[in-house]
Design a protein around this motif. Sequence first.
Motif, PDB file in Angstrom:
ATOM      1  N   TYR A  14       0.865  -1.172   0.000  1.00  0.00           N
ATOM      2  CA  TYR A  14       0.000   0.000   0.000  1.00  0.00           C
ATOM      3  C   TYR A  14       0.903   1.224   0.000  1.00  0.00           C
ATOM      4  O   TYR A  14       1.819   1.335   0.831  1.00  0.00           O
ATOM      5  CB  TYR A  14      -0.855   0.055   1.277  1.00  0.00           C
ATOM      6  CG  TYR A  14      -1.778  -1.111   1.498  1.00  0.00           C
ATOM      7  CD1 TYR A  14      -2.605  -1.595   0.483  1.00  0.00           C
ATOM      8  CD2 TYR A  14      -1.853  -1.726   2.747  1.00  0.00           C
ATOM      9  CE1 TYR A  14      -3.475  -2.652   0.706  1.00  0.00           C
ATOM     10  CE2 TYR A  14      -2.722  -2.787   2.981  1.00  0.00           C
ATOM     11  CZ  TYR A  14      -3.522  -3.240   1.956  1.00  0.00           C
ATOM     12  OH  TYR A  14      -4.377  -4.286   2.195  1.00  0.00           O
ATOM     13  N   CYS A  15       0.657   2.157  -0.907  1.00  0.00           N
ATOM     14  CA  CYS A  15       1.479   3.372  -0.931  1.00  0.00           C
ATOM     15  C   CYS A  15       0.796   4.453  -1.746  1.00  0.00           C
ATOM     16  O   CYS A  15      -0.250   4.224  -2.362  1.00  0.00           O
ATOM     17  CB  CYS A  15       2.872   3.079  -1.483  1.00  0.00           C
ATOM     18  SG  CYS A  15       2.896   2.443  -3.152  1.00  0.00           S
ATOM     19  N   GLY A  16       1.397   5.628  -1.741  1.00  0.00           N
ATOM     20  CA  GLY A  16       0.766   6.790  -2.328  1.00  0.00           C
ATOM     21  C   GLY A  16       0.570   6.707  -3.835  1.00  0.00           C
ATOM     22  O   GLY A  16       1.406   6.166  -4.559  1.00  0.00           O
ATOM     23  N   SER A  17      -0.513   7.292  -4.279  1.00  0.00           N
ATOM     24  CA  SER A  17      -0.720   7.467  -5.717  1.00  0.00           C
ATOM     25  C   SER A  17      -0.038   8.763  -6.172  1.00  0.00           C
ATOM     26  O   SER A  17      -0.134   9.155  -7.326  1.00  0.00           O
ATOM     27  CB  SER A  17      -2.216   7.499  -6.044  1.00  0.00           C
ATOM     28  OG  SER A  17      -2.857   8.527  -5.310  1.00  0.00           O
ATOM     29  N   ARG A  18       0.618   9.427  -5.239  1.00  0.00           N
ATOM     30  CA  ARG A  18       1.468  10.586  -5.534  1.00  0.00           C
ATOM     31  C   ARG A  18       2.899  10.244  -5.137  1.00  0.00           C
ATOM     32  O   ARG A  18       3.127   9.286  -4.407  1.00  0.00           O
ATOM     33  CB  ARG A  18       1.006  11.809  -4.747  1.00  0.00           C
ATOM     34  CG  ARG A  18      -0.415  12.221  -5.081  1.00  0.00           C
ATOM     35  CD  ARG A  18      -0.875  13.272  -4.099  1.00  0.00           C
ATOM     36  NE  ARG A  18      -2.209  13.736  -4.415  1.00  0.00           N
ATOM     37  CZ  ARG A  18      -2.556  15.007  -4.500  1.00  0.00           C
ATOM     38  NH1 ARG A  18      -1.669  15.956  -4.266  1.00  0.00           N
ATOM     39  NH2 ARG A  18      -3.783  15.353  -4.792  1.00  0.00           N
ATOM     40  N   MET A  19       3.828  11.114  -5.545  1.00  0.00           N
ATOM     41  CA  MET A  19       5.241  10.854  -5.273  1.00  0.00           C
ATOM     42  C   MET A  19       5.680  11.347  -3.895  1.00  0.00           C
ATOM     43  O   MET A  19       6.703  10.906  -3.377  1.00  0.00           O
ATOM     44  CB  MET A  19       6.125  11.541  -6.327  1.00  0.00           C
ATOM     45  CG  MET A  19       5.915  11.018  -7.732  1.00  0.00           C
ATOM     46  SD  MET A  19       6.457   9.316  -7.890  1.00  0.00           S
ATOM     47  CE  MET A  19       8.202   9.578  -8.033  1.00  0.00           C
ATOM     48  N   GLY A  20       4.915  12.290  -3.317  1.00  0.00           N
ATOM     49  CA  GLY A  20       5.351  12.889  -2.073  1.00  0.00           C
ATOM     50  C   GLY A  20       6.408  13.947  -2.322  1.00  0.00           C
ATOM     51  O   GLY A  20       6.929  14.081  -3.438  1.00  0.00           O
ATOM     52  N   ALA A  21       6.728  14.683  -1.269  1.00  0.00           N
ATOM     53  CA  ALA A  21       7.595  15.850  -1.417  1.00  0.00           C
ATOM     54  C   ALA A  21       9.079  15.529  -1.361  1.00  0.00           C
ATOM     55  O   ALA A  21       9.908  16.345  -1.765  1.00  0.00           O
ATOM     56  CB  ALA A  21       7.245  16.873  -0.332  1.00  0.00           C
ATOM     57  N   PHE A  25      11.027   9.097  -0.524  1.00  0.00           N
ATOM     58  CA  PHE A  25       9.837   8.244  -0.613  1.00  0.00           C
ATOM     59  C   PHE A  25       9.922   7.341  -1.847  1.00  0.00           C
ATOM     60  O   PHE A  25       9.628   6.150  -1.777  1.00  0.00           O
ATOM     61  CB  PHE A  25       8.565   9.093  -0.640  1.00  0.00           C
ATOM     62  CG  PHE A  25       8.382   9.955   0.586  1.00  0.00           C
ATOM     63  CD1 PHE A  25       8.619   9.442   1.860  1.00  0.00           C
ATOM     64  CD2 PHE A  25       7.966  11.278   0.470  1.00  0.00           C
ATOM     65  CE1 PHE A  25       8.445  10.223   2.997  1.00  0.00           C
ATOM     66  CE2 PHE A  25       7.790  12.069   1.600  1.00  0.00           C
ATOM     67  CZ  PHE A  25       8.036  11.542   2.861  1.00  0.00           C
ATOM     68  N   ALA A  26      10.303   7.923  -2.971  1.00  0.00           N
ATOM     69  CA  ALA A  26      10.456   7.112  -4.188  1.00  0.00           C
ATOM     70  C   ALA A  26      11.610   6.130  -4.039  1.00  0.00           C
ATOM     71  O   ALA A  26      11.542   4.994  -4.517  1.00  0.00           O
ATOM     72  CB  ALA A  26      10.674   8.022  -5.400  1.00  0.00           C
ATOM     73  N   ALA A  27      12.668   6.565  -3.368  1.00  0.00           N
ATOM     74  CA  ALA A  27      13.810   5.671  -3.158  1.00  0.00           C
ATOM     75  C   ALA A  27      13.390   4.457  -2.330  1.00  0.00           C
ATOM     76  O   ALA A  27      13.786   3.319  -2.631  1.00  0.00           O
ATOM     77  CB  ALA A  27      14.943   6.432  -2.463  1.00  0.00           C
ATOM     78  N   ALA A  28      12.563   4.683  -1.319  1.00  0.00           N
ATOM     79  CA  ALA A  28      12.097   3.570  -0.481  1.00  0.00           C
ATOM     80  C   ALA A  28      11.187   2.641  -1.285  1.00  0.00           C
ATOM     81  O   ALA A  28      11.266   1.414  -1.157  1.00  0.00           O
ATOM     82  CB  ALA A  28      11.358   4.113   0.748  1.00  0.00           C
ATOM     83  N   ALA A  29      10.323   3.216  -2.115  1.00  0.00           N
ATOM     84  CA  ALA A  29       9.438   2.383  -2.949  1.00  0.00           C
ATOM     85  C   ALA A  29      10.259   1.542  -3.924  1.00  0.00           C
ATOM     86  O   ALA A  29       9.942   0.372  -4.186  1.00  0.00           O
ATOM     87  CB  ALA A  29       8.447   3.268  -3.708  1.00  0.00           C
ATOM     88  N   THR A  30      11.339   2.111  -4.427  1.00  0.00           N
ATOM     89  CA  THR A  30      12.237   1.365  -5.318  1.00  0.00           C
ATOM     90  C   THR A  30      12.907   0.225  -4.567  1.00  0.00           C
ATOM     91  O   THR A  30      12.981  -0.908  -5.059  1.00  0.00           O
ATOM     92  CB  THR A  30      13.307   2.316  -5.907  1.00  0.00           C
ATOM     93  OG1 THR A  30      12.646   3.347  -6.640  1.00  0.00           O
ATOM     94  CG2 THR A  30      14.260   1.573  -6.829  1.00  0.00           C
ATOM     95  N   MET A  53       3.104   4.005  -6.204  1.00  0.00           N
ATOM     96  CA  MET A  53       2.573   2.712  -6.650  1.00  0.00           C
ATOM     97  C   MET A  53       3.305   2.244  -7.906  1.00  0.00           C
ATOM     98  O   MET A  53       3.763   1.099  -7.998  1.00  0.00           O
ATOM     99  CB  MET A  53       1.071   2.829  -6.956  1.00  0.00           C
ATOM    100  CG  MET A  53       0.217   3.258  -5.784  1.00  0.00           C
ATOM    101  SD  MET A  53      -1.474   3.702  -6.269  1.00  0.00           S
ATOM    102  CE  MET A  53      -2.149   2.121  -6.756  1.00  0.00           C
ATOM    103  N   GLY A  54       3.405   3.144  -8.869  1.00  0.00           N
ATOM    104  CA  GLY A  54       4.068   2.792 -10.129  1.00  0.00           C
ATOM    105  C   GLY A  54       5.554   2.527  -9.938  1.00  0.00           C
ATOM    106  O   GLY A  54       6.124   1.619 -10.553  1.00  0.00           O
ATOM    107  N   ILE A  55       6.167   3.311  -9.055  1.00  0.00           N
ATOM    108  CA  ILE A  55       7.608   3.136  -8.787  1.00  0.00           C
ATOM    109  C   ILE A  55       7.877   1.738  -8.227  1.00  0.00           C
ATOM    110  O   ILE A  55       8.789   1.030  -8.669  1.00  0.00           O
ATOM    111  CB  ILE A  55       8.084   4.197  -7.761  1.00  0.00           C
ATOM    112  CG1 ILE A  55       7.922   5.610  -8.314  1.00  0.00           C
ATOM    113  CG2 ILE A  55       9.508   3.907  -7.297  1.00  0.00           C
ATOM    114  CD1 ILE A  55       9.004   6.073  -9.220  1.00  0.00           C
ATOM    115  N   ALA A  56       7.077   1.345  -7.245  1.00  0.00           N
ATOM    116  CA  ALA A  56       7.288   0.037  -6.608  1.00  0.00           C
ATOM    117  C   ALA A  56       7.034  -1.096  -7.603  1.00  0.00           C
ATOM    118  O   ALA A  56       7.781  -2.076  -7.652  1.00  0.00           O
ATOM    119  CB  ALA A  56       6.373  -0.097  -5.387  1.00  0.00           C
TER     120      ALA A  56
END
Length: 191
Positions: A14-21, A25-30, A53-56
Amino acid sequence: MPQTQPSDFSLCVYCGSRMGAQPAFAAAATQVGQWIGSHGWQMVYGGGKVGLMGIAADATLAAGGTVFGVIPQNLLDKEVGHPGLTELRVVGTMHERKTLMFERADAFVALAGGIGTFEELFEIWTWYQLGVHSKPFGLLNTNGYYDPLIAMLDRMVSEGFLSPAVRALLLVGTDAAELLQRLHAAASVKI
Ligand code: AMP
């Protein structure tokens, strides 16, 4: 990244449909996607291509994992249904989405996200409290994003609205690999 034998382990993210500030956050999803893929696990998620979501999902696929997405018809455009998944199931309602995601997963992890992410995590938690399931779930606290939520959870306990035992069910970690290993171990005990 260590390589292990593929397993049948299926992790719902479960994670954001946005990238966050913050780029963290994107690094963690990766990192989460890379861990899932490199261990031959399956990622289950909401099926979108946008935000974390897409990043993960992309990171999981790139690392050799499989991804099962579930998206309601009315969100296909808004969240951009991911065309490259192992399987994308289009369902009629949000409730069907969450039910299928729940059924397909052995464990759940919430990354940084908004109210949709909160809703999904808390529903899984309340279902556990009600005895619907005994699957483990965790929270990845990247850069202290969830510190206020964790403080609120502790306040729920001190104010008598949440039992310490149910509070303790939520596995919290700041390191993706460490948290995912704990979830995998907890799920293995219960399977
Ligand atoms: P957000 O954290 O708000 O960016 O949302 C993350 C994901 O949760 C998105 O795929 C949303 O469509 C999804 N979501 C939002 N509300 C719900 C809900 N009630 N049930 C299931 N998924 C939801």
